[in-house]
Design a protein around this motif. Structure first.
Motif, PDB file in Angstrom:
ATOM      1  N   MET A 134     -45.571  -7.794 -64.380  1.00 28.82           N
ATOM      2  CA  MET A 134     -46.995  -7.512 -64.172  1.00 28.82           C
ATOM      3  C   MET A 134     -47.843  -8.385 -65.084  1.00 28.82           C
ATOM      4  N   GLN A 135     -47.443  -8.478 -66.355  1.00 30.83           N
ATOM      5  CA  GLN A 135     -48.237  -9.213 -67.334  1.00 30.83           C
ATOM      6  C   GLN A 135     -48.080 -10.726 -67.157  1.00 30.83           C
TER       7      GLN A 135
ATOM      8  N   GLY B  62     -53.264  -7.045 -71.039  1.00 32.49           N
ATOM      9  CA  GLY B  62     -52.036  -6.285 -71.267  1.00 32.49           C
ATOM     10  C   GLY B  62     -51.961  -5.103 -70.334  1.00 32.49           C
ATOM     11  N   GLY B  63     -50.924  -4.307 -70.501  1.00 27.96           N
ATOM     12  CA  GLY B  63     -50.782  -3.085 -69.725  1.00 27.96           C
ATOM     13  C   GLY B  63     -51.690  -2.004 -70.274  1.00 27.96           C
ATOM     14  N   SER B  64     -51.958  -0.979 -69.472  1.00 27.21           N
ATOM     15  CA  SER B  64     -52.879   0.077 -69.889  1.00 27.21           C
ATOM     16  C   SER B  64     -52.396   0.820 -71.132  1.00 27.21           C
ATOM     17  N   ASP B  65     -51.101   0.802 -71.397  1.00 25.75           N
ATOM     18  CA  ASP B  65     -50.592   1.463 -72.605  1.00 25.75           C
ATOM     19  C   ASP B  65     -50.941   0.686 -73.866  1.00 25.75           C
ATOM     20  N   GLN B  66     -51.486  -0.532 -73.713  1.00 28.33           N
ATOM     21  CA  GLN B  66     -51.846  -1.364 -74.855  1.00 28.33           C
ATOM     22  C   GLN B  66     -53.331  -1.252 -75.218  1.00 28.33           C
ATOM     23  N   TRP B  67     -54.063  -0.382 -74.559  1.00 28.62           N
ATOM     24  CA  TRP B  67     -55.512  -0.314 -74.758  1.00 28.62           C
ATOM     25  C   TRP B  67     -55.880  -0.107 -76.234  1.00 28.62           C
TER      26      TRP B  67
ATOM     27  N   ALA C 120     -54.286  -3.893 -67.241  1.00 27.49           N
ATOM     28  CA  ALA C 120     -53.864  -3.604 -65.877  1.00 27.49           C
ATOM     29  C   ALA C 120     -53.112  -2.274 -65.859  1.00 27.49           C
ATOM     30  N   PRO C 121     -53.040  -1.629 -64.707  1.00 33.07           N
ATOM     31  CA  PRO C 121     -52.242  -0.404 -64.619  1.00 33.07           C
ATOM     32  C   PRO C 121     -50.776  -0.714 -64.894  1.00 33.07           C
ATOM     33  N   LEU C 122     -50.033   0.300 -65.274  1.00 37.80           N
ATOM     34  CA  LEU C 122     -48.591   0.145 -65.395  1.00 37.80           C
ATOM     35  C   LEU C 122     -47.973   0.169 -64.003  1.00 37.80           C
ATOM     36  N   LEU C 123     -46.817  -0.443 -63.876  1.00 33.30           N
ATOM     37  CA  LEU C 123     -46.125  -0.478 -62.586  1.00 33.30           C
ATOM     38  C   LEU C 123     -45.379   0.837 -62.409  1.00 33.30           C
ATOM     39  N   THR C 124     -45.977   1.734 -61.641  1.00 31.38           N
ATOM     40  CA  THR C 124     -45.392   3.063 -61.444  1.00 31.38           C
ATOM     41  C   THR C 124     -45.313   3.392 -59.960  1.00 31.38           C
TER      42      THR C 124
END
Length: 433
Positions: A58-59, A200-205, A228-232
């Motif tokens: 994703m990244q 980065g991914g949303s968990d990196q906010w 970006a959203p995480l790939l779920t």
């Protein structure tokens, strides 16, 4: 790097329709910055393994989209931050890696980054390692220069920190310090490489905004962040995992066949999101695939296109050809130029037995005995009847003669013969020394 119609002005619109903007610190300001000319953007990748997995893709694709729009991407390998481990999105502390393990991982992920981004063009990507600027920093110097600019209250308010403090596991000081290191990466890249955007991914906010705040304090400069959203999956589970484990980009860890099959089997509820997030398929084709999926989901048109695109992109045309050939083999296609590793991957869930290789010498190994050894029949009589009825296949070719003797010429790969009874009942015989 393939040609792209993306420009600096429509990049954000491209990211929006693909659903790739989860959070942005200042979207209007970012739009103006991107429209003002080529910018430098970075994403960090902690080398927790010697290969990236599909979640990391994703990244990489985000950096690739920025590059195709004329911007300058920096792929940052976390040689320093990887020594600690990011607590974001983790329920427990990671095991610390040895220096040798870490270097092996850095080398592995760097190879994959070079195959995804263009490091030679007009807006060439850069591959950097934060260990290069952290290795000379003493603990006291870092506290004096960087630590004094971090309000503890603000750190405690970050979701990544708060969730771990409230858990049974808690948070060590080592992991608590991770945010300082990642934030300083942004400051260093802004100062030395003119980088004003971190993605980065949303968990990196929390880490992204910490870097922006540190940049304001240390440099007096406005920096920007976008996640970006995480790939779920549609039910919130992380994608890229199977019963065997993660889906890796390294073909030695996840074969092209397994990689291809993973995308072919994506759920209808998830396939269009995967196409939007991970591929460069254009909007018109995307809409056609969405319509085909809605009208006739059984044909799995979108899944097949996703599998084809992803496998070709990551493993090249040769990898895609190997994957489709392997798929054909599973459904009765001709077996040619196979390897033990390929057959093991294709028939991972198929029973197998071992036989001494010496039985293939001389007059060879009687097909009836071989069938009994596979477990596909219980007796010699059952084996002969199955052959007469046309229901026995060796390497997907029908066996016509119950007197057939097997030799090394009948091996499908280095050591394996593939037996089938009926349409789908497979068994492998491995001939070992």
């Amino acid at each position: 790097m393939p040609d792209s119609s993306l420009t600096t002005t429509d990049l954000l619109e491209e990211l929006r329709w693909r659903g790739l903007i989860h959070q942005c610190t200042d979207e209007d300001g970012l739009a103006k910055l991107l429209a003002s000319g080529p910018q430098t953007v970075y994403i960090g990748f902690d080398p927790t393994a010697s290969s990236l997995h599909v979640g990391s893709l994703m990244q990489l694709m985000m950096l690739r989209r920025f590059q195709q729009a004329g911007h300058h991407p920096i792929a940052l390998v976390g040689g320093a931050t990887g020594m600690i481990g990011d607590p974001s999105g983790k329920s427990e502390e990671r095991n610390l890696l040895s220096a040798d393990q870490l270097q092996e991982n850095v080398d592995g992920v760097a190879t994959q980054m070079r195959s995804t981004l263009d490091f030679e063009g007009k807006n060439a990507a850069k591959l950097l390692n934060n260990f290069d600027w952290m290795k000379g920093y003493s603990y006291l110097e870092f506290l004096r220069d960087v630590g004094k600019n971090f309000p503890v209250g603000a750190m405690m308010g970050k979701e990544s920190v708060r969730s771990r403090l409230e858990s049974e596991v808690g948070l060590s000081y080592t992991e608590f310090s991770y945010m300082l290191l990642q934030a300083y990466d942004f400051v260093y890249l802004a100062k030395n490489h003119g980088c004003r955007i971190q993605a980065g991914g949303s968990d990196q906010w929390g880490n992204v905004t910490a870097g922006i705040d540190l940049g304001r304090r240390m440099l007096g400069q406005q920096l920007f962040g976008v996640t970006a959203p995480l790939l779920t999956t549609s039910d919130g589970k992380k994608m890229g995992k199977t019963e065997k484990g993660a889906i890796w980009l390294d073909p030695n860890r996840t074969s092209p066949y397994e990689f291809y099959q993973y995308w072919r089997n994506v759920d209808d509820a998830d396939v269009m999101r995967c196409i939007a997030y991970l591929t460069e398929i254009k909007r018109d084709e995307y809409d056609s695939l969405a319509e085909a999926t809605a009208n006739d989901p059984g044909k799995r048109t979108a899944q097949n296109r996703l599998a084809e695109w992803m496998t070709s992109f990551i493993h090249g045309d040769a990898g895609l050809k190997a994957a489709t050939s392997a798929s054909d083999i599973l459904f009765g296609g001709e077996i040619g130029d196979a390897t033990d590793a390929m057959l093991d991957g294709i028939f991972a869930d198929v029973p197998s037995s071992e036989v001494a290789r010496g039985v293939l010498d001389g007059d060879g190994y009687w097909i009836v005995e071989a069938l009994q050894a596979t477990g596909l029949v219980k007796s010699g009589g059952e084996a002969r009847r199955a052959i007469k009825e046309g229901g026995v296949y060796l390497n997907n070719t029908r066996v016509e003669d119950e007197k057939m003797r097997l030799t090394t010429k009948d091996l499908a790969s280095e050591t394996v013969m593939v037996f089938r009874r009926g349409k789908r009942k497979y068994s492998l015989l491995k001939f070992v020394e």
